[in-house]
Design a protein around this motif. Structure first.
Motif, PDB file in Angstrom:
ATOM      1  N   ARG A 160       0.804  -1.222   0.000  1.00  0.00           N
ATOM      2  CA  ARG A 160       0.000   0.000   0.000  1.00  0.00           C
ATOM      3  C   ARG A 160       0.843   1.280   0.000  1.00  0.00           C
ATOM      4  NH1 ARG A 160      -2.765  -3.800   2.883  1.00  0.00           N
ATOM      5  NH2 ARG A 160      -4.961  -4.118   2.295  1.00  0.00           N
ATOM      6  N   HIS A 161       1.769   1.394   0.930  1.00  0.00           N
ATOM      7  CA  HIS A 161       2.561   2.629   0.960  1.00  0.00           C
ATOM      8  C   HIS A 161       3.937   2.368   1.577  1.00  0.00           C
ATOM      9  CE1 HIS A 161       0.501   2.802   4.973  1.00  0.00           C
ATOM     10  NE2 HIS A 161       1.711   3.195   5.363  1.00  0.00           N
ATOM     11  N   HIS A 163       6.785   4.951   3.434  1.00  0.00           N
ATOM     12  CA  HIS A 163       7.100   6.288   3.932  1.00  0.00           C
ATOM     13  C   HIS A 163       8.531   6.301   4.462  1.00  0.00           C
ATOM     14  CE1 HIS A 163       2.530   7.085   4.733  1.00  0.00           C
ATOM     15  NE2 HIS A 163       2.861   7.228   3.467  1.00  0.00           N
ATOM     16  N   ALA A 186       6.387   2.546  -7.010  1.00  0.00           N
ATOM     17  CA  ALA A 186       5.427   3.601  -7.360  1.00  0.00           C
ATOM     18  C   ALA A 186       4.710   3.262  -8.656  1.00  0.00           C
ATOM     19  CB  ALA A 186       6.142   4.942  -7.470  1.00  0.00           C
ATOM     20  N   GLU A 191       1.905   3.741  -2.857  1.00  0.00           N
ATOM     21  CA  GLU A 191       2.141   5.141  -2.521  1.00  0.00           C
ATOM     22  C   GLU A 191       3.529   5.285  -1.905  1.00  0.00           C
ATOM     23  OE1 GLU A 191      -0.892   6.993  -0.160  1.00  0.00           O
ATOM     24  OE2 GLU A 191      -2.490   5.782  -1.080  1.00  0.00           O
ATOM     25  N   ARG A 193       6.359   8.028  -0.404  1.00  0.00           N
ATOM     26  CA  ARG A 193       6.640   9.384   0.088  1.00  0.00           C
ATOM     27  C   ARG A 193       8.037   9.398   0.690  1.00  0.00           C
ATOM     28  NH1 ARG A 193       1.297   8.292   1.162  1.00  0.00           N
ATOM     29  NH2 ARG A 193      -0.185   9.782   0.239  1.00  0.00           N
ATOM     30  N   GLY A 216       5.053   8.706 -10.067  1.00  0.00           N
ATOM     31  CA  GLY A 216       3.942   8.950  -9.159  1.00  0.00           C
ATOM     32  C   GLY A 216       4.339   9.045  -7.701  1.00  0.00           C
ATOM     33  N   GLY A 217       5.639   8.921  -7.410  1.00  0.00           N
ATOM     34  CA  GLY A 217       6.109   9.059  -6.036  1.00  0.00           C
ATOM     35  C   GLY A 217       6.197  10.522  -5.620  1.00  0.00           C
ATOM     36  N   HIS A 218       6.258  10.755  -4.340  1.00  0.00           N
ATOM     37  CA  HIS A 218       6.305  12.120  -3.808  1.00  0.00           C
ATOM     38  C   HIS A 218       7.602  12.304  -3.032  1.00  0.00           C
ATOM     39  CE1 HIS A 218       2.036  12.518  -4.815  1.00  0.00           C
ATOM     40  NE2 HIS A 218       1.897  11.299  -4.303  1.00  0.00           N
ATOM     41  N   GLU A 300       0.195  17.975   2.819  1.00  0.00           N
ATOM     42  CA  GLU A 300      -0.713  16.836   2.659  1.00  0.00           C
ATOM     43  C   GLU A 300      -0.995  16.194   4.014  1.00  0.00           C
ATOM     44  OE1 GLU A 300      -1.088  12.566   0.235  1.00  0.00           O
ATOM     45  OE2 GLU A 300       0.859  13.559   0.423  1.00  0.00           O
ATOM     46  N   LEU A 302      -2.203  13.080   6.238  1.00  0.00           N
ATOM     47  CA  LEU A 302      -2.293  11.614   6.218  1.00  0.00           C
ATOM     48  C   LEU A 302      -2.933  11.159   7.524  1.00  0.00           C
ATOM     49  CD1 LEU A 302       1.361  10.842   5.011  1.00  0.00           C
ATOM     50  CD2 LEU A 302      -0.674  11.162   3.586  1.00  0.00           C
ATOM     51  N   TYR A 307      -3.491   4.506   6.567  1.00  0.00           N
ATOM     52  CA  TYR A 307      -2.156   4.750   7.115  1.00  0.00           C
ATOM     53  C   TYR A 307      -2.044   4.320   8.577  1.00  0.00           C
ATOM     54  CZ  TYR A 307      -2.263   7.612   2.941  1.00  0.00           C
ATOM     55  OH  TYR A 307      -2.406   8.036   1.645  1.00  0.00           O
TER      56      TYR A 307
END
Length: 497
Positions: A160-161, A163, A186, A191, A193, A216-218, A300, A302, A307
């Protein structure tokens, strides 16, 4: 007879023309005086520590314009951080609090109580930290190669993500491998980040992270150096090292992203560092720290269940996440370390690459040694920051007389940040024992309260001490005069180290 006004003006012009040097010195004298009159009260009003105040007053007095510039950049430690300030003023009511289970919310005193050594768990909560969390699984890493391997494998398994929050991200072989992995994830819909410190990762160019953004990554820098922005602050940095995967697995400790942390830098050679992997309810606390920093840096929010998923017990470890920074009235990690040292009766073992303690911590270490505790400080034998390396020598010199033992790690660079007190309390994290970590930087420690993890930490210390050389007081004081002078000069900069 009064001279005509045009004649007086001509006389002034002639004086300027005939005495340019005198005019320049007069102007400089006026500027110097104004700088002192305006700058010194500003310093006295802003700075709370007497040592730092005297140092800055001295600098502004003798280097007026440069002193004011340096103080603005490095001494005026104000961060416009409304998110965290509002949260700390409204503990228990902030929207952030309700992203966590009730028993993990900051400042909550009604949660089930755990019997921690000398009630330090409760003290941390009163300082604004997360409560003690039960049901966790902790894995300590003493070798960076294995730590990186397991962390990268965990990111490969992300669904999913991912970080990440790091002080240093290098554009080298290790950093490239990380960016390639994140870019691939990504593209697969995970997700991603990445939050990196703008100063610590100053060499991280936009071109290096562009593929991740295109996938699409941040990627967001923390506190960029831009004089046009209100949040500009060179001196206050994000020194945290956090990885959170799917809100269920987390890593934290002293390791950044770069080749030197894998022993690939010939200057440092072997790199000794400490990292831990965390599974269980406390992962949500590290996720919270990341989310708060991410909102501050990017805007942003979260806070959804995606999360902060429900976390079942994964082990038997009691841990506590303690974050700290210049946005706190009292630095939680500094005060907790101070309390632990003063309560010690058997041992205080500390590993830190930089040792520039404040007067309170010096007194605490001195008192613990006088009361008979085994006080040992593990330091690197290799210097990576010369100013801090020389400054530490003055503190070592003073504390050797009090019975504090110092060891220098010989195999390579010692970068671990860990502590063990009376086999009952300890931590692994990002905090160094210096003014920068304990007052200026944003930091995070994972405090260990369980016997199994503390026993392993003790074994790690014993292994490190066996590979180190104890500093002999007599030999240490026979250092050349130039070295001792350099150390005293370096100590003048202790408020910035």
């Amino acid at each position: 007879m009064v001279e005509p006004r045009h004649a007086q003006g001509a006389a002034v012009d002639n004086f300027f023309a005939d005495h340019p040097v005198a005019v320049i010195f007069s102007v400089l004298a006026v500027v110097h005086a104004l700088t002192i009159v305006l700058g010194v009260p500003w310093v006295v009003f802003v700075k709370k520590e007497s040592q730092a105040t005297v140092a800055w007053v001295f600098t502004i007095t003798f280097l007026p314009l440069l002193g004011i510039l340096l103080f603005t950049l490095f001494g005026y430690n104000y961060v416009y951080r409304p998110i965290k300030r509002r949260r700390r003023l409204q503990v228990g009511r902030s929207r952030w609090q309700y992203s966590l289970p009730e028993h993990l919310r900051r400042g909550q005193h009604r949660e089930r109580t755990f019997d921690t050594w000398n009630h330090l768990g409760k003290l941390a909560v009163k300082l604004g930290s997360f409560p003690v969390s039960a049901g966790n699984r902790v894995q300590l890493y003493h070798e960076t190669a294995r730590a990186f391997a397991d962390m990268f494998q965990a990111m490969e398994q992300a669904e999913r993500h991912i970080h990440l929050e790091y002080f240093i991200v290098r554009a080298d072989r290790t950093g490239s491998r990380l960016l390639e992995l994140l870019t691939r994830k990504a593209r697969a819909g995970v997700e991603v980040r990445l939050l990196y410190d703008a100063v610590g990762s100053l060499s991280l160019h936009t071109s290096f992270i562009r593929p991740l953004r295109q996938a699409g990554g941040h990627c967001v820098p923390f506190l960029t150096i831009n004089p046009l922005r209100r949040r500009m602050q060179v001196n206050l940095r994000n020194h945290r090292k956090i990885t959170v995967i799917d809100g269920r697995v987390a890593f934290t400790g002293g390791i950044n992203i770069g080749d030197e942390y894998l022993g690939r830098d010939p200057h440092f050679g072997y790199w000794r560092d400490e990292l831990l992997r965390l599974e269980g309810p406390a992962v949500a606390c590290l996720q919270m720290v990341f989310a708060e920093d991410w909102e501050f840096a990017s805007g942003e929010v979260l806070r959804s269940a995606a999360y902060f998923p429900p976390l079942e017990p994964a082990g038997d470890a009691l841990v506590q996440i303690v974050d700290s920074g210049p946005d706190q009235t009292k630095n939680a990690n500094r005060d907790l370390i101070f309390a632990a040292i003063t309560l010690a009766r058997r041992r205080v073992w500390i590993a830190t690459p930089y040792f520039v303690p404040d007067a309170g911590l010096q007194d605490a270490l001195r008192l613990a040694a006088r009361l008979g505790a085994d006080v040992r400080i593990l330091l690197p034998s290799i210097a990576d920051h010369w100013l801090a390396y020389f400054a530490r020598q003055t503190y070592v010199d003073e504390l050797l007389d009090e019975g504090v033992q110092f060891y220098e790690y010989l195999p390579g660079m010692m970068h671990s940040k860990m502590m063990l007190v009376d086999d009952a309390w300890g931590y692994v994290g990002s905090v160094n024992l210096d003014n920068r970590s304990l007052r200026l930087n944003f930091e995070v420690n994972c405090v260990l309260h369980s016997a199994a993890e503390l026993a392993e930490l003790q074994s790690a210390f014993e292994n490190d001490f066996a590979k180190s050389k104890q500093i002999d007081p007599t030999t240490f004081r026979q250092r050349p005069f130039a070295t001792r002078l350099a150390a005293q000069v370096a100590r003048l900069f202790a408020p910035l180290l």
